[in-house]
Scaffold this active site. Structure first.
Site, PDB file in Angstrom:
ATOM      1  N   ASP A   1     -45.399  48.869   7.534  1.00  0.00           N
ATOM      2  CA  ASP A   1     -44.280  49.814   7.363  1.00  0.00           C
ATOM      3  C   ASP A   1     -43.734  50.327   8.694  1.00  0.00           C
ATOM      4  OD1 ASP A   1     -44.793  49.624   4.590  1.00  0.00           O
ATOM      5  OD2 ASP A   1     -46.347  51.135   4.792  1.00  0.00           O
TER       6      ASP A   1
ATOM      7  N   GLY B   1     -42.645  45.076   1.896  1.00  0.00           N
ATOM      8  CA  GLY B   1     -41.335  45.616   1.520  1.00  0.00           C
ATOM      9  C   GLY B   1     -40.559  45.841   2.803  1.00  0.00           C
ATOM     10  N   HIS B   2     -39.671  44.922   3.136  1.00  0.00           N
ATOM     11  CA  HIS B   2     -38.915  45.037   4.385  1.00  0.00           C
ATOM     12  C   HIS B   2     -37.534  45.624   4.084  1.00  0.00           C
ATOM     13  CE1 HIS B   2     -41.638  41.932   6.583  1.00  0.00           C
ATOM     14  NE2 HIS B   2     -42.250  43.026   6.215  1.00  0.00           N
TER      15      HIS B   2
ATOM     16  N   GLN C   1     -46.985  43.291   6.775  1.00  0.00           N
ATOM     17  CA  GLN C   1     -48.088  44.242   6.918  1.00  0.00           C
ATOM     18  C   GLN C   1     -48.256  44.605   8.410  1.00  0.00           C
ATOM     19  OE1 GLN C   1     -49.005  41.291   4.693  1.00  0.00           O
ATOM     20  NE2 GLN C   1     -47.789  42.540   3.328  1.00  0.00           N
TER      21      GLN C   1
HETATM   22  P1  IMP Z   1     -52.771  44.064  -0.845  1.00  0.00           P
HETATM   23  O1  IMP Z   1     -52.257  43.301   0.325  1.00  0.00           O
HETATM   24  O2  IMP Z   1     -51.739  44.312  -1.896  1.00  0.00           O
HETATM   25  O3  IMP Z   1     -54.023  43.486  -1.404  1.00  0.00           O
HETATM   26  O4  IMP Z   1     -53.181  45.525  -0.321  1.00  0.00           O
HETATM   27  C1  IMP Z   1     -54.252  45.712   0.606  1.00  0.00           C
HETATM   28  C2  IMP Z   1     -53.983  46.918   1.484  1.00  0.00           C
HETATM   29  O5  IMP Z   1     -52.882  46.642   2.351  1.00  0.00           O
HETATM   30  C3  IMP Z   1     -53.603  48.190   0.721  1.00  0.00           C
HETATM   31  O6  IMP Z   1     -54.100  49.304   1.443  1.00  0.00           O
HETATM   32  C4  IMP Z   1     -52.086  48.182   0.773  1.00  0.00           C
HETATM   33  O7  IMP Z   1     -51.548  49.478   0.658  1.00  0.00           O
HETATM   34  C5  IMP Z   1     -51.856  47.605   2.148  1.00  0.00           C
HETATM   35  N1  IMP Z   1     -50.580  46.892   2.265  1.00  0.00           N
HETATM   36  C6  IMP Z   1     -50.288  45.668   1.781  1.00  0.00           C
HETATM   37  N2  IMP Z   1     -49.033  45.315   2.104  1.00  0.00           N
HETATM   38  C7  IMP Z   1     -48.533  46.331   2.806  1.00  0.00           C
HETATM   39  C8  IMP Z   1     -47.277  46.539   3.458  1.00  0.00           C
HETATM   40  O8  IMP Z   1     -46.378  45.697   3.449  1.00  0.00           O
HETATM   41  N3  IMP Z   1     -47.132  47.734   4.097  1.00  0.00           N
HETATM   42  C9  IMP Z   1     -48.130  48.650   4.160  1.00  0.00           C
HETATM   43  N4  IMP Z   1     -49.318  48.498   3.588  1.00  0.00           N
HETATM   44  C10 IMP Z   1     -49.516  47.340   2.911  1.00  0.00           C
END
Ligand code: IMP
Length: 422
Positions: free
Chosen positions: A13, A40-41, A223
């Protein structure tokens, strides 16, 4: 030519989508290399907001080619929805969109397994976005996965059924987890069929040949470094390599072909989901940052945890990524503080350290702070370097001195136009 890599240095983010969009005119191809619809970009321009999850952030610039690399995991339903939303916004991404045959598919049962696993973990849950990311990468490394190339291989049905059967067996191990697969499966199968009609290619050849012919490529990360499967705050991480090296195996380009590594960071820190966050503010200052920065997840809407800039964490991220230039985001959100605390070191195991240790839980590290002079001016209308307040110049200089890396971009608002190149 070389591939420049743009990635997040904190917990995601950071504003990668916005900077990719700003930099796109300098590139011919934008290529996503890992993650999936957990990302989410957000891009804002001409008064409109767009949120992309899997499709690269270059789609809004005419003529730019967009590649979804082999390291990405794709949910056909979400992918289809993204295309529909773009069409509604007057952009048809399909002619310039290329998808790797080697990218893995997120099946409906992957999402169910993600939810079942999180439910079973209770308080120890990862805080996953529940998009099926973990189970899909598990099937990839477990050699059971379903790939985009399977869609057109004539063996898709057989492979899908085998995976489905395996997953139903796994779901049976969660007797408390209730689900309704049939209600989502038909939509998924239809969307998968449509995905199979898009431009599915061998992106490793496409990209290397493009580089050979002098095309400029930007690899877009998702991420952030602290969510990397190897270097993040394991187990509270995502299931892919979010660091620069992920661009090599997520696109099929050799390490020698990597050029600039552009690291994006916020002037403070945020995290969504569970896991350690040394500089987190659990008081009204944290809430004030959340409100001022609009810190709510672009994918899940969850409130983000907020805290001060952590230079121990940032230094670590610059190191494992080999960052060559920095972009500082959301400087405008820090306006109004008399003093801005910044973490320069941790107390860890009876000593002071500037290197991020193995564990950064509250009982393992205590951040130490120095106050930096704040600025009061509203920055959202500033368009030149000269227009930035002196104390922000000092704040940036402090980061550059500590990281030994130049800050080339300062962002002062969410709009494409609110970007200052130094
Ligand atoms: P997952 O990738 O959905 O399995 O989530 C694993 C962890 O990464 C969780 O703490 C999510 O909130 C975090 N996470 C996954 N994708 C994003 C992102 O695009 N932005 C921020 N946090 C993310």
């Amino acid at each position: 030519m070389k591939v420049d890599v743009l990635l997040g240095l904190q917990w995601g983010d950071e504003g990668k989508g916005k900077i990719v969009d700003v930099l796109t005119p300098q590139y011919d191809i934008i290529a996503r290399f890992q993650g999936g619809p957990n990302a989410g970009h957000t891009l804002i321009f001409d008064g409109k907001k767009h949120v992309l999850h899997t499709i690269p952030s270059g789609v809004f610039r005419e003529g730019t080619q967009n590649v979804v690399g082999n390291g990405v995991v794709i949910d056909p339903v979400i992918f289809k929805r993204e295309i529909t939303q773009l069409l509604e916004a007057g952009v048809d991404p399909r002619p310039n969109l290329y998808i790797s045959r080697r990218a893995h598919l997120i099946a409906p049962t992957h999402r169910l397994l993600d939810a079942a696993s999180e439910q079973a973990k209770g308080k120890a849950k990862i805080g996953s976005t529940l998009k099926g990311i973990g189970p899909t990468y598990m099937d990839k490394t477990g050699r059971n996965g379903l790939r985009v190339g399977d869609l057109t291989s004539g063996k898709f049905e057989e492979r899908y059924q085998a995976l489905r059967t395996k997953h139903l067996g796994l779901l049976a191990q969660y007797p408390d987890f209730e689900y309704d697969l049939e209600s989502v499966e038909a939509e998924w199968l239809a969307a998968a069929k449509e995905l199979g009609q898009l431009q599915l290619i061998d992106t490793e050849h496409f990209l290397n040949e493009a580089l050979d012919s002098g095309k400029r490529v930007l690899a877009e990360g998702a991420q952030g470094t602290m969510l990397d499967i190897d270097f993040g705050t394991y187990p509270f991480v995502t299931s892919s390599n979010t660091i620069a090296a992920g661009a090599c195996n997520g696109l099929g380009v050799g390490p020698g072909r990597i050029g600039e590594v552009i690291g994006i960071f916020k002037a403070y820190c945020t995290r969504v989901g569970s896991g350690p966050f040394p500089t987190e503010l659990l008081d009204e200052t944290g809430e004030a940052l959340r409100e001022a920065g609009g810190e709510y997840g672009a994918t899940t809407g969850r409130p983000r945890r907020c805290g001060w800039l952590d230079l121990v964490q940032l230094r670590y991220a610059c190191r494992v990524n080999g960052v060559t230039q920095l972009a500082m985001m959301k400087a405008d959100v820090l306006s109004g503080f008399d003093a801005i605390p910044v973490c320069h070191a941790y107390e860890h195991a009876g000593a002071t350290t500037a290197n991020l240790p193995f564990g950064i839980e509250p009982d393992e590290v205590t951040p130490t702070y120095s106050d930096h002079k704040g600025w009061q001016e509203d920055l959202t209308g500033v368009t030149t370097v000269e227009g930035l307040p002196v104390s922000l110049h000092d704040y940036i200089a402090m980061v550059e001195k500590e990281m030994k890396i130049p800050v080339k971009v300062v962002s002062v608002g969410p709009d494409r136009a609110q970007t200052i190149q130094r």
